[in-house]
Scaffold this active site. Sequence first.
Site, PDB file in Angstrom:
ATOM      1  N   LYS A 193       0.840  -1.290  -0.195  1.00 23.59           N
ATOM      2  CA  LYS A 193       0.027   0.076  -0.091  1.00 23.59           C
ATOM      3  C   LYS A 193       0.796   1.107   0.073  1.00 23.59           C
ATOM      4  CE  LYS A 193      -3.346   2.633   2.480  1.00 23.59           C
ATOM      5  NZ  LYS A 193      -3.932   2.678   4.161  1.00 23.59           N
ATOM      6  N   ASP A 222     -11.397   5.256  13.152  1.00 29.49           N
ATOM      7  CA  ASP A 222     -11.597   5.237  11.628  1.00 29.49           C
ATOM      8  C   ASP A 222     -11.334   3.777  10.708  1.00 29.49           C
ATOM      9  OD1 ASP A 222     -13.406   6.422   9.836  1.00 29.49           O
ATOM     10  OD2 ASP A 222     -11.679   7.167   8.796  1.00 29.49           O
TER      11      ASP A 222
END
Length: 406
Positions: free
Chosen positions: A139, A267
């Site tokens: 990522k 989150d």
Amino acid sequence: MSSVMESLAKTKTKRFKVKHPKRKLFRSNDPLLSVFMWGVNHCVKELQHVNVPVMLMPDDFRSYSKVKIDNHSFNKENLPSHFKVKEYCPIVFRNLRERFGIDDLDFVNSLTKSPKPMDNPGKSGAKFYISSDRLYVIKTLTSEEVEEMHSLLKQYHPYIVERHGKTLLPQYLAMYRLTVDNVEHYMVLMRNVFTGHLKVHKKYDLKGSTVDREASGKEKQKKEPTLKDNDFLNDGIKITIGDEAKEKLMETLNADVEFLTKHAIMDYSLLLGIHDTEQALEDERETELEEDDEDDEYDSGGSGVALTPPDSPGAGRHSLQKKGSVADGRIDPERDIYAIPSQGNGEGKEIYFLSLVDVLTHYGVKKMTAKAAKTVKYGSSVDGISTAEPDQYAKRFLAFMDEAIE
């Protein structure tokens, strides 16, 4: 004398070709991926000459290794002529790989064949790549996320040690800065939740929030969409794994969420993948009709062992034997470490893949602003806003998961 000279003249001179060792090629259409493969190979090989310390020191969490390449003789088809590779906290990540049961030689072999780009349904704008054997995900990060990662690593490593690798948190395995054409790219390497050994038929990203938590029409048009909380509730999905497995799963989830809350992280999501064994068997029968002699892709040697998630390989794993389950013999313990088979008398049998993802959002100014904006839009009485404070976020998240798992 003349006869000797004649015979020497007739003797053929044998010429030996000097054999040079084969150079490993890092071919990719994307120069960044070529440099990434070169970097992984170089960094892991360099670490082989560094002794394994008895214990990690504070300096290990600040250390890095750097290499700059300026080589005009490089074949540009394989690699750019100029690039830089920086590996962050190499000894810490080597220790984490070891704790997660990953052999460095296998690690290099997996990552020196060109990774493939992945689709990213998220709003972050990050790019994702998957290794050719589907075991690892790469990522891209922002420089702020690299700082978050550095900050998290100091707490993450002792937590992994304390839990003996038994966690649903992402398994972070390496972090790099690659400079190609004078542009800096930051990348983190993680273990893939879905290994490709078992096809994931449905996928959900769950935050325990209902405000703005539905996959877009565009996302739903995709072949393999990532659905959200409201889709999950509307589909009437339950993660049916039985009381014993639920207890172990919720214990792990509670510990992980407590760790994240303690460090003001929020989150995050639970990534859920569902493998439908009946659908897989149907697909298999169709394939067999087309190619009678094709091997059964889903057989993993009939081991009959199913795992609670994800006690990492070699990290004191507890296995659950599911009697009479269609899932028996399908989970490969070496690859499917995030897998739990369904249990119960329902119509179909499923295998669930579960992991926490997106754990680098610190509750700071950005999130406070986002919460204020959503409160103005939906009203302060709305409970399902995803940008809540870490404590509130954690309570709502765990309550949602407790309700979803049975």
